[in-house]
Design an enzyme around this catalytic site. Structure first.
Site, PDB file in Angstrom:
ATOM      1  CB  CYS A 175      -1.797   3.620   9.780  1.00  0.00           C
ATOM      2  SG  CYS A 175      -3.152   4.216  10.830  1.00  0.00           S
TER       3      CYS A 175
ATOM      4  NE  ARG B  61      -3.811   0.249   2.227  1.00  0.00           N
ATOM      5  CZ  ARG B  61      -4.591   0.700   3.199  1.00  0.00           C
ATOM      6  NH1 ARG B  61      -4.644   0.057   4.361  1.00  0.00           N
ATOM      7  NH2 ARG B  61      -5.322   1.784   3.036  1.00  0.00           N
TER       8      ARG B  61
END
Length: 283
Positions: free
Chosen positions: A238, A180
């Site tokens: 995050c 990611r």
């Protein structure tokens, strides 16, 4: 003060004269269910068995406000958070231990929020519920109302501009999975990639196969390798401020203070004016 507590240590404290308040924060990221499987149900998991005396706290409703431009898990309204903590019996002068189903992310979110709002003594059960070897309970406790009043600001909080600045002036860690960060896949947010200048530091590399944190010296070595030794300040983000809290917790175990960007990628990526970097290079 230690940021984590082992199950044997917790057993001893619960039998002592100043037992901690226990909070059950079982939660999983909501994703489309595969093959017709039912979505994760934290209250049902709690009802099926929890640590004796533990009170369930709902991450989505009590540890975050509604998803929107500020991200998927924005900061909760202090009044809502405070009411939830008092309902669970949390008081400023009583230690708190939080746990989840073992991943540690949800418990870390509660740990961080309590620290950010001024609670002086809160720890995470290392390894979560799977580390507990005692009997579980199905009774729902009714603790006396606590007196905890949140006072936000006790630890540093980053916004998007602050995160961007820290990526240039200090060390900004991206706690998401490497794919990611690199922008190879993005299952949730509008676009993949990372904040320019951020360093990839997947939070799952802070724990062993049993879900417990690596020893403090190993965590310290890991974060120094990532640049913490030379950074004037350290921050973490995050996807939505949950797994990032777990990385802040790992840094605390290593003795390294760090700020959290709660909005994280779910906020950053919604704004088309914010730059996005892809690939393994921070820039």
């Amino acid at each position: 003060m230690n940021a984590i507590i082992t199950a044997p240590e917790l057993v001893n404290e619960l039998a002592g004269t100043d037992p901690p308040v226990l909070l059950d924060i079982r939660w999983q990221l909501s994703m489309p269910a595969a093959g017709g499987a039912a979505p994760f149900d934290g209250p049902a998991e709690y009802a099926a068995g929890h640590l004796p005396g533990a009170v369930f706290v709902d991450l989505d409703r009590e540890l975050a406000s509604a998803a929107g431009l500020a991200g998927r898990h924005p900061l909760p309204d202090p009044e809502v958070f405070g009411a939830a903590m008092r309902r669970a019996g949390v008081s400023s002068g009583v230690p708190v231990v939080v746990y989840d189903g073992g991943q540690g992310w949800a418990a870390a979110r509660a740990w961080w929020l309590l620290r950010w709002t001024g609670h002086p003594d809160v720890r995470v059960l290392d390894g979560g519920l799977p580390s507990w070897e005692g009997a579980l309970d199905t009774d729902v406790p009714a603790p006396a109302e606590g007196d905890f009043t949140p006072v936000p600001g006790a630890v540093e909080l980053l916004d998007a501009d602050g995160a961007a600045a820290l990526a240039r002036s200090g060390l900004l860690l991206d706690a998401r999975a490497g794919e990611r960060y690199r922008g190879e896949v993005e299952p949730i947010d509008r676009v993949g990639g990372h904040i320019p200048g951020a360093v990839s530091a997947p939070t799952n590399e802070n724990v062993g196969a049993d879900g417990r944190f690596l020893p403090a010296d190993e965590l310290t070595a890991r974060f120094k390798t990532l640049g913490a030794a030379d950074a004037t300040a350290v921050g973490v983000y995050c996807g939505s401020g949950v797994s990032g809290a777990h990385e802040v917790l790992a840094l605390a175990v290593a003795g390294i203070p760090a700020a959290l960007y709660v909005g994280s990628w779910s906020e950053w990526s919604q704004d088309p004016t914010r730059p996005v970097a892809v690939g393994p290079d921070p820039q």
